[in-house]
Scaffold this motif. Structure first.
Motif, PDB file in Angstrom:
ATOM      1  N   LYS A 134       0.821  -1.219   0.000  1.00 17.36           N
ATOM      2  CA  LYS A 134       0.000   0.000   0.000  1.00 17.36           C
ATOM      3  C   LYS A 134       0.854   1.269   0.000  1.00 17.36           C
ATOM      4  O   LYS A 134       0.305   2.374   0.057  1.00 17.36           O
ATOM      5  N   SER A 135       2.191   1.128  -0.096  1.00 23.49           N
ATOM      6  CA  SER A 135       3.005   2.341  -0.215  1.00 23.49           C
ATOM      7  C   SER A 135       2.751   3.024  -1.555  1.00 23.49           C
ATOM      8  O   SER A 135       3.110   4.192  -1.736  1.00 23.49           O
ATOM      9  N   LEU A 136       2.136   2.314  -2.491  1.00 22.73           N
ATOM     10  CA  LEU A 136       1.737   2.918  -3.761  1.00 22.73           C
ATOM     11  C   LEU A 136       0.423   3.680  -3.633  1.00 22.73           C
ATOM     12  O   LEU A 136       0.054   4.442  -4.526  1.00 22.73           O
ATOM     13  N   LEU A 137      -0.296   3.449  -2.533  1.00 21.50           N
ATOM     14  CA  LEU A 137      -1.661   3.951  -2.423  1.00 21.50           C
ATOM     15  C   LEU A 137      -1.894   4.833  -1.199  1.00 21.50           C
ATOM     16  O   LEU A 137      -3.005   5.314  -1.000  1.00 21.50           O
ATOM     17  N   TRP A 138      -0.878   5.034  -0.378  1.00 21.73           N
ATOM     18  CA  TRP A 138      -1.107   5.717   0.889  1.00 21.73           C
ATOM     19  C   TRP A 138      -1.313   7.218   0.695  1.00 21.73           C
ATOM     20  O   TRP A 138      -1.062   7.765  -0.377  1.00 21.73           O
ATOM     21  N   ALA A 139      -1.793   7.882   1.763  1.00 20.74           N
ATOM     22  CA  ALA A 139      -2.092   9.316   1.689  1.00 20.74           C
ATOM     23  C   ALA A 139      -0.859  10.175   1.914  1.00 20.74           C
ATOM     24  O   ALA A 139      -0.941  11.397   1.837  1.00 20.74           O
ATOM     25  N   ARG A 140       0.280   9.565   2.259  1.00 19.19           N
ATOM     26  CA  ARG A 140       1.589  10.217   2.318  1.00 19.19           C
ATOM     27  C   ARG A 140       1.706  11.260   3.430  1.00 19.19           C
ATOM     28  O   ARG A 140       2.585  12.111   3.404  1.00 19.19           O
ATOM     29  N   GLN A 141       0.842  11.175   4.430  1.00 25.79           N
ATOM     30  CA  GLN A 141       0.906  12.091   5.575  1.00 25.79           C
ATOM     31  C   GLN A 141       1.879  11.525   6.615  1.00 25.79           C
ATOM     32  O   GLN A 141       1.803  10.348   6.967  1.00 25.79           O
TER      33      GLN A 141
ATOM     34  N   LEU B 293      -1.642  12.671  -9.066  1.00 22.99           N
ATOM     35  CA  LEU B 293      -1.988  11.356  -9.614  1.00 22.99           C
ATOM     36  C   LEU B 293      -1.250  10.277  -8.835  1.00 22.99           C
ATOM     37  O   LEU B 293      -0.951   9.205  -9.358  1.00 22.99           O
ATOM     38  N   CYS B 294      -0.971  10.559  -7.567  1.00 23.90           N
ATOM     39  CA  CYS B 294      -0.028   9.775  -6.774  1.00 23.90           C
ATOM     40  C   CYS B 294      -0.377   8.296  -6.707  1.00 23.90           C
ATOM     41  O   CYS B 294       0.499   7.431  -6.820  1.00 23.90           O
ATOM     42  N   ASN B 295      -1.636   7.971  -6.501  1.00 25.28           N
ATOM     43  CA  ASN B 295      -2.009   6.578  -6.277  1.00 25.28           C
ATOM     44  C   ASN B 295      -1.928   5.709  -7.527  1.00 25.28           C
ATOM     45  O   ASN B 295      -2.168   4.503  -7.465  1.00 25.28           O
TER      46      ASN B 295
ATOM     47  N   ARG C  29       2.243  17.739   6.947  1.00 32.36           N
ATOM     48  CA  ARG C  29       3.556  17.198   6.594  1.00 32.36           C
ATOM     49  C   ARG C  29       3.373  15.952   5.736  1.00 32.36           C
ATOM     50  O   ARG C  29       2.631  15.046   6.092  1.00 32.36           O
ATOM     51  N   CYS C  30       4.078  15.906   4.614  1.00 32.51           N
ATOM     52  CA  CYS C  30       3.797  14.842   3.650  1.00 32.51           C
ATOM     53  C   CYS C  30       5.083  14.378   2.970  1.00 32.51           C
ATOM     54  O   CYS C  30       6.046  15.132   2.836  1.00 32.51           O
TER      55      CYS C  30
END
Length: 569
Positions: free
Chosen positions: A118-125, A235-237, A211-212
């Motif tokens: 899920k590191s490809l899909l996380w919200a990056r916070q 388009l991060c996810n 923070r991201c």
């Protein structure tokens, strides 16, 4: 004449095995390989190579056949989640039937089975914890005392932040320690307005940049990884071909691979960990190959369990032996208990009548954030702990003319009247771990790999309900003071797990009678097995947890390396 069995076993023997290739597994692989350990990384899903395997990363909206919405027949492949999965990311989500489970109570367990997880899909916070969080269980007696404090993790937060790339401000808040930050993204005019309203009207409440894990000003360490500046594509996810945000695929796994010490084994569904009764330690891992459905064994001196919280619980519960009939390290019977997550049920939206002559330009892959402000220094509410708040805003152009041709049409399209801003906020509340919230193995039902199905038995408590009520009251008051209109505060009623932040079950602690792991994330009763994903968490705090998983993993991996050198493992 050679002994083929011995030769075959040597080919399947490594210094270390890491179970899982996501955020924490990637960090375990990076640290272990970088320090010279021959490391096998096991991933139950398919391989996903950075850039090469992001098929929708550069697609325009009009290139999706159904406008981004999955057709009904494809939605059925994901059952109740199908309507919410975008056409551009469906290939990164697990389909039904891959891993059957039993929901004794409703629980939304979202899984992404591929290299990178899920590191490809996380919200990056990415927010650090403070001692307010680490000391929470000791203060109120729920869960057990954390065996570590902020000072133990602070240098490791810095270690992973510098490598990953974190955008943010140094805000000087004791409940949310500052970190190693790159330049933050800008707040919108409405966010700046709301920030001032909060500062003028409340003590201990602050709106800050969220923070991201995005590279805004690349440092040499990011360039060495082959990553470049985030271009704000939002388009991060889909997977970022630029490596603008942190993922295992773009960062830690390629770094581990270039050492020459990593062997990646996709399609490896972990069955259990092998325990040697005579040696008194774990010696390897059993897997089912997802393609040929055959069982294979791999061997190593140390094992890191990073399969994601609930799967890590499942693997340990299924790792039985004469020494551990109830699961590896489970002498106290607490394995799988005190499962927790975050409370996202509270939601609020509204309209801003101000700034209608302004609109945002470009895109912001992050949002603003209100750190926890309830029960900071004393108990002031009828619920324990507190919640943080995510806040976002957007402007919409509501009217423009399509009349004319050529330059006239162009001018008409750009001479648009601007509309109101819309704002929304969502809570991230701390769910108190209780023993009845647990997972266990079903006594009869098995999944398609012959592994016992996981039974999920988790529910909300009165503390969660009170927290949601307070959130709606406090945020409504804050929205009113900001002059927002059409305020709609609501309880979504979502099932536990909807936040995708499962934690606990293999918690850390001082005492082997009340915890499974020590301060170094070793199983108390099996010292060469480390658990450093969400399963290790003693409590949840209010912050997004991924940064803490990374720091805990890096710390534990370096400790394991030193212990291995000393001959203690």
């Amino acid at each position: 004449m050679p002994n083929f069995n011995i030769d075959a076993e040597k080919q399947r023997t490594f210094d270390a095995i890491v179970i899982g290739s996501g955020i924490s597994g990637g960090w375990a692989a990076k640290e272990l390989c970088e320090k010279g350990l021959k490391t096998l990384v096991l991933e139950r899903g398919r391989d996903v190579k950075h850039i090469k395997d992001y098929p929708t990363a550069d697609k325009h909206p009009w290139e999706f056949e159904f406008g981004g919405k999955l057709p009904l027949e494809k939605q059925e492949e994901f059952v109740r989640r199908g309507a919410r999965i975008h056409e551009s990311t469906a290939h990164f989500w697990m389909k039904e039937g891959e891993q059957d489970i039993v929901e004794e109570k409703p629980f939304q367990w979202t899984r992404g089975y591929q290299v990178g997880g899920k590191s490809l899909l996380w919200a990056r916070q990415t927010q650090r914890w403070s001692d307010l969080d680490f000391e929470g269980p000791l203060r109120d007696g729920y869960a057990v005392d954390w065996p570590i404090r902020y000072k133990d993790l602070a240098p490791w937060y810095s270690h992973v932040e510098k490598f990953s790339g974190i955008a943010g401000n140094r805000d000087g808040l004791p409940q949310l320690p500052d970190g190693e930050f790159l330049k933050p993204f800008d707040l919108s005019c409405v966010e700046k307005h709301f920030q001032k309203v909060i500062a003028d009207n409340y003590q201990n409440r602050h709106l800050i940049h969220g923070r991201c894990a995005h590279i805004t000003t690349p440092e040499p360490i990011h360039q060495e990884q082959g990553r470049v500046k985030c271009m704000n594509r939002n388009l991060c996810n889909r997977g970022c071909p630029l490596g603008g945000y942190f993922s295992a695929n773009a960062s830690t796994l390629p770094w581990a691979e270039k050492t020459g010490n990593m062997t990646l084994r996709p399609h490896a569904v972990v069955h259990s960990i092998i325990y040697d009764e005579h040696k008194g330690k774990a010696t390897g891992v059993r897997i089912i190959d997802a393609n040929d459905m055959q069982l294979y064994e791999y061997f190593a001196k140390i094992i890191f369990v990073n399969a994601s919280a609930l799967n890590s619980n499942l693997i340990l519960l299924n790792s039985t032996s004469s020494r551990f009939p109830n699961g590896l390290g489970n002498d106290n019977g607490l394995l799988g208990k005190y499962i927790s997550w975050h409370n996202y049920r509270g939601q609020i939206s509204a309209r801003s009548e101000d700034f209608q002559d302004m609109m945002s330009t470009g895109k912001n892959p992050s949002h603003s954030y209100i750190p926890r402000f309830r029960n900071l220094y004393q108990q002031e509410t009828d619920f324990l702990r507190g919640y943080a708040v995510g806040f976002g805003s957007s402007s919409r152009a509501v009217q423009f003319s399509r009349d004319g041709l050529g330059e006239t049409l162009k001018n008409n399209l750009f001479n648009r009247s601007l509309g109101p801003w819309w704002v929304s906020a969502w809570m991230q509340g701390e769910v108190i771990p209780i023993e009845s919230n647990h997972v266990r193995l079903h006594g009869e039902l098995k999944d398609k790999y012959g592994i016992p199905q996981l039974v999920l038995s988790c529910d909300w408590t009165e503390n969660d309900d009170k927290m949601v009520k307070d959130y709606m009251e406090q945020m409504s008051d804050m929205f009113e003071k900001a002059g927002f209109t059409q305020i709609n505060a609501r309880d979504s009623g979502a099932a536990p797990g909807s936040d995708i932040h499962e934690m606990g079950g293999v918690r850390m602690g001082h005492d082997p009678k009340t915890s499974l792991l020590n301060k170094w994330n070793q199983l108390h009763e099996c010292k060469n097995v480390f658990v450093t994903d969400g399963a290790c968490m003693t409590s949840t705090a209010t912050q997004n947890p991924s940064l803490t998983y990374m720091a805990i993993t890096a710390r534990a991996a370096n400790y394991a390396i030193e212990e291995l050198k000393k001959g203690n493992l």
